[in-house]
Write a protein that holds these residues in place. Structure first.
Motif, mmCIF file in Angstrom:
data_model
loop_
_atom_site.group_PDB
_atom_site.id
_atom_site.type_symbol
_atom_site.label_atom_id
_atom_site.label_comp_id
_atom_site.label_asym_id
_atom_site.label_seq_id
_atom_site.Cartn_x
_atom_site.Cartn_y
_atom_site.Cartn_z
ATOM 1 N N ASN A 2 -22.210 -46.164 39.930
ATOM 2 C CA ASN A 2 -22.867 -47.462 39.785
ATOM 3 C C ASN A 2 -24.253 -47.459 40.424
ATOM 4 O O ASN A 2 -25.235 -47.933 39.833
ATOM 5 C CB ASN A 2 -21.993 -48.533 40.443
ATOM 6 N N MET A 3 -24.351 -46.896 41.618
ATOM 7 C CA MET A 3 -25.639 -46.846 42.304
ATOM 8 C C MET A 3 -26.635 -45.972 41.560
ATOM 9 O O MET A 3 -27.840 -46.263 41.541
ATOM 10 C CB MET A 3 -25.443 -46.324 43.723
ATOM 11 N N THR A 58 -18.200 -53.991 40.763
ATOM 12 C CA THR A 58 -19.023 -53.280 39.771
ATOM 13 C C THR A 58 -20.180 -54.146 39.298
ATOM 14 O O THR A 58 -21.333 -53.693 39.241
ATOM 15 C CB THR A 58 -18.152 -52.871 38.566
ATOM 16 N N VAL A 59 -19.885 -55.393 38.972
ATOM 17 C CA VAL A 59 -20.950 -56.308 38.524
ATOM 18 C C VAL A 59 -21.931 -56.565 39.669
ATOM 19 O O VAL A 59 -23.162 -56.582 39.464
ATOM 20 C CB VAL A 59 -20.346 -57.629 38.016
ATOM 21 N N LEU A 60 -21.398 -56.744 40.885
ATOM 22 C CA LEU A 60 -22.267 -56.963 42.055
ATOM 23 C C LEU A 60 -23.210 -55.788 42.251
ATOM 24 O O LEU A 60 -24.423 -55.981 42.466
ATOM 25 C CB LEU A 60 -21.400 -57.159 43.304
ATOM 26 N N PHE A 61 -22.683 -54.567 42.165
ATOM 27 C CA PHE A 61 -23.510 -53.384 42.372
ATOM 28 C C PHE A 61 -24.528 -53.210 41.249
ATOM 29 O O PHE A 61 -25.637 -52.728 41.482
ATOM 30 C CB PHE A 61 -22.631 -52.137 42.478
ATOM 31 N N LEU A 62 -24.161 -53.576 40.028
ATOM 32 C CA LEU A 62 -25.124 -53.485 38.921
ATOM 33 C C LEU A 62 -26.306 -54.420 39.168
ATOM 34 O O LEU A 62 -27.458 -54.073 38.882
ATOM 35 C CB LEU A 62 -24.448 -53.828 37.593
ATOM 36 N N LEU A 81 -24.277 -46.064 29.427
ATOM 37 C CA LEU A 81 -23.891 -45.672 30.786
ATOM 38 C C LEU A 81 -23.074 -46.769 31.466
ATOM 39 O O LEU A 81 -22.089 -46.486 32.161
ATOM 40 C CB LEU A 81 -25.134 -45.345 31.612
ATOM 41 N N ILE A 82 -23.469 -48.019 31.269
ATOM 42 C CA ILE A 82 -22.727 -49.136 31.867
ATOM 43 C C ILE A 82 -21.336 -49.237 31.244
ATOM 44 O O ILE A 82 -20.336 -49.475 31.945
ATOM 45 C CB ILE A 82 -23.504 -50.457 31.698
#
Length: 435
Positions: free
Chosen positions: A366-367, A322-326, A405-406
Motif C-alpha cells: 500500500n505504501m 487499506t483505504v486510510l493508507f491509500l 495496482l489498487i
C-alpha cells in the motif's frame, strides 16, 4: 489525548508543510512536548539513540543502500537489463516487458523503489524512447514497476516494519515474493493488452552465440539474489549479515570482476550512501521520540479498545486501514506512515488476531502504491527529474496502471493465502484465521 500531545502533532504537521525535513520536524515536535509537560529534555536523546543502537537489524538498512548504489554505478543493472531482454524482449511490447522483468530481478538485490527507478528504470526509459515508445508511457510504466523493489525481498521498509512490530524479517521477506510476482504479472498483462492496440515493437531475437555471451556476462550479478535470500532462508546468515554479504559481493564484482567502478566513483558512492543513511537515521530517531510520546499517552491502547468495542471483523479493519493508507500515501511521506501510523495500529492488529506478516506485507504494498499516487508521488517526481519528462505527462499515462495496482492490493487484502503461502511452506504458523 492531552493538550501537549495535540500541540506536538499540530506543530509537526505545520513544520512539515512549510518544508522542514520530516525527521527534524518530529524531533522538534517531540522536544516541544517534553518542554510543555516539564520532562527532562534528555529523553529525546535517550529514546532516539537507544532505539537505533539497540537494533542490530536496522544496521542492514545502510548496507542495502550501499549495495544498491554499487550495483547502479558498477553497471550491473545494464547486465540485468540485457538478461531480461533475452527472456521477454521478443514479445510484442518487448522493451516494456523487459522494464518490468528487470525491476523484478533488481528488486531481489536493492530493497529500494528509488534505487530501482534510478538504476534499471532509467536504462529502460532511454531504451524504450529510442525504440519509439511514447516517453510518458515509458516513464509511467517505470514508476509503477519500480515499486517492486521493496515488495520482492530484500526490502528496507519490511526491515523497519519488522523492527517496529517484532515480526520475523525472514518471514516478511518470504511473504513479499508472491505479491511482488502478482503485481509484475498484472503489469505485464496490461502491457500485452496495450501492445496489441498500439502495435508496440518487438526486439530482435539474439543469436545463440549472443545469448550465451549475455548469460555469461550477467551470471555473476544474477547470483547475488540467490546468495542473499538463500543465506537468510537457510539460516546461515541474519538479514543484517546478508546485507553485508550483498554489499561485499557487489563491491567485489564492480571493482574486480567487471572493473566498471573507479576509486573516485567508489568514494562518491560512499558519500551518497552515507547521506541517504543519515536521512533515514534522523527520520527514525524523530519517529522514536514521537512513538514514545504516543505510547506514554496510551493512544494505541485507547485506539485498540475503541476498535474492538466497535466489533470490527478482521476484513473490515483491513479494508479500513487499506483505504486510510491509500489516502495518506497520496498526502504524506511513506516513512512517516511506516514509523508513526504502524505503531499506533499494531495493538489493534494484535487484538483482532490479524496475522502480522500479512498485515506488514499488505501495508508495504500500500505504501509503495503511495509513491506513484499524486499529489506526492515521489517516484513520479524522481523519474521526471532524471529524464526531463513532465510530471503532468507521466500522470496522464499512470492512471490505468495505478487502478490495476489498487485492485491487486485489495485482492491481497482479502486473500491472505497469497501472502502467507511461502512463509507457511517455510514453517511459519499464521496468527488467527482471516474472516
Amino acid at each position: 489525548m492531552s493538550f501537549a500531545a495535540l500541540l506536538m502533532f499540530v506543530l509537526f504537521f505545520a513544520w512539515m508543510l512549510v518544508g522542514m525535513p520530516i525527521g527534524h520536524a518530529m524531533l522538534a515536535a517531540g522536544i516541544v512536548y517534553l518542554l510543555v509537560t516539564g520532562q527532562d529534555l534528555g529523553l529525546a536523546a535517550s529514546q532516539s539513540l537507544n532505539g537505533i543502537y539497540s537494533s542490530f537489524v536496522l544496521m542492514s538498512v545502510p548496507l542495502f543502500i550501499f549495495a544498491a548504489e554499487l550495483m547502479n554505478a558498477g553497471k550491473m543493472t545494464d547486465r540485468m537489463f540485457g538478461f531480461a531482454n533475452l527472456l521477454v524482449g521478443r514479445l510484442r511490447g518487448g522493451l516494456a516487458h523487459v522494464n518490468v522483468v528487470s525491476n523484478v530481478i533488481f528488486a531481489g538485490m536493492s530493497g529500494s523503489a528509488l534505487a530501482d527507478a534510478a538504476g534499471p528504470g532509467k536504462i529502460s526509459i532511454d531504451m524504450m524512447i529510442k525504440a519509439g515508445y511514447k516517453p510518458s508511457f515509458a516513464a509511467a510504466l517505470t514508476a509503477c514497476a519500480s515499486i517492486l523493489g521493496p515488495i520482492i525481498p530484500p526490502s528496507i521498509p519490511m526491515v523497519i516494519y519488522g523492527v517496529i512490530s517484532g515480526t520475523s524479517i525472514g518471514y516478511l521477506f518470504l511473504g513479499g515474493v508472491m505479491p511482488g510476482l502478482l503485481i509484475a504479472t498484472v503489469l505485464m498483462g496490461y502491457i500485452a493488452l496495450v501492445a496489441r492496440r498500439k502495435n508496440f515493437p518487438t526486439q530482435p531475437m539474439p543469436s545463440r552465440k549472443e545469448a550465451v555471451a549475455i548469460i555469461g556476462d550477467a551470471a555473476p550479478t544474477l547470483t547475488l539474489p540467490a546468495i542473499l535470500l538463500g543465506g537468510i532462508y537457510s539460516g546461515a546468515v541474519t538479514p543484517t549479515e546478508a546485507a553485508a554479504v550483498a554489499a561485499f559481493c557487489a563491491l567485489v564484482l564492480a571493482l574486480f570482476w567487471y572493473r566498471s567502478l573507479s576509486l573516485k566513483a567508489l568514494f562518491r558512492i560512499l558519500v551518497e550512501s552515507s547521506r541517504s543513511t543519515a536521512i533515514v537515521a534522523i527520520t527514525i530517531a524523530g519517529a522514536l521520540v514521537m512513538n514514545w510520546v504516543v505510547a506514554s499517552e496510551r493512544i494505541p491502547a485507547a485506539l485498540g479498545t475503541w476498535m474492538v468495542s466497535m466489533d470490527l471483523s478482521q476484513s473490515s479493519f483491513m479494508l479500513f486501514v487499506t483505504v486510510l493508507f491509500l489516502i495518506l500515501g497520496a498526502l504524506v511521506d511513506t516513512m512517516l506512515m511506516l514509523l508513526i501510523v504502524i505503531p499506533i495500529l499494531m495493538p489493534t492488529v494484535g487484538a483482532l488476531g490479524i496475522d502480522p506478516v500479512h498485515f506488514g506485507v499488505v501495508s508495504v504494498v500500500n505504501m509503495m502504491i503511495g509513491l506513484i499516487t499524486p499529489p506526492m508521488g515521489q517516484l513520479v517526481f524522481l523519474i521526471s527529474g532524471i529524464t526531463g519528462i513532465k510530471v503532468a505527462d507521466i500522470l496522464s499515462e499512470v492512471w490505468w496502471m495505478l487502478a490495476l495496482l489498487i485492485a491487486t492490493l485489495f485482492v491481497l487484502v482479502l486473500v491472505p493465502s497469497i501472502t502467507l503461502w511461502l512463509p507457511i511452506q517455510a514453517g511459519y504458523q499464521p496468527v488467527g484465521s482471516f474472516h
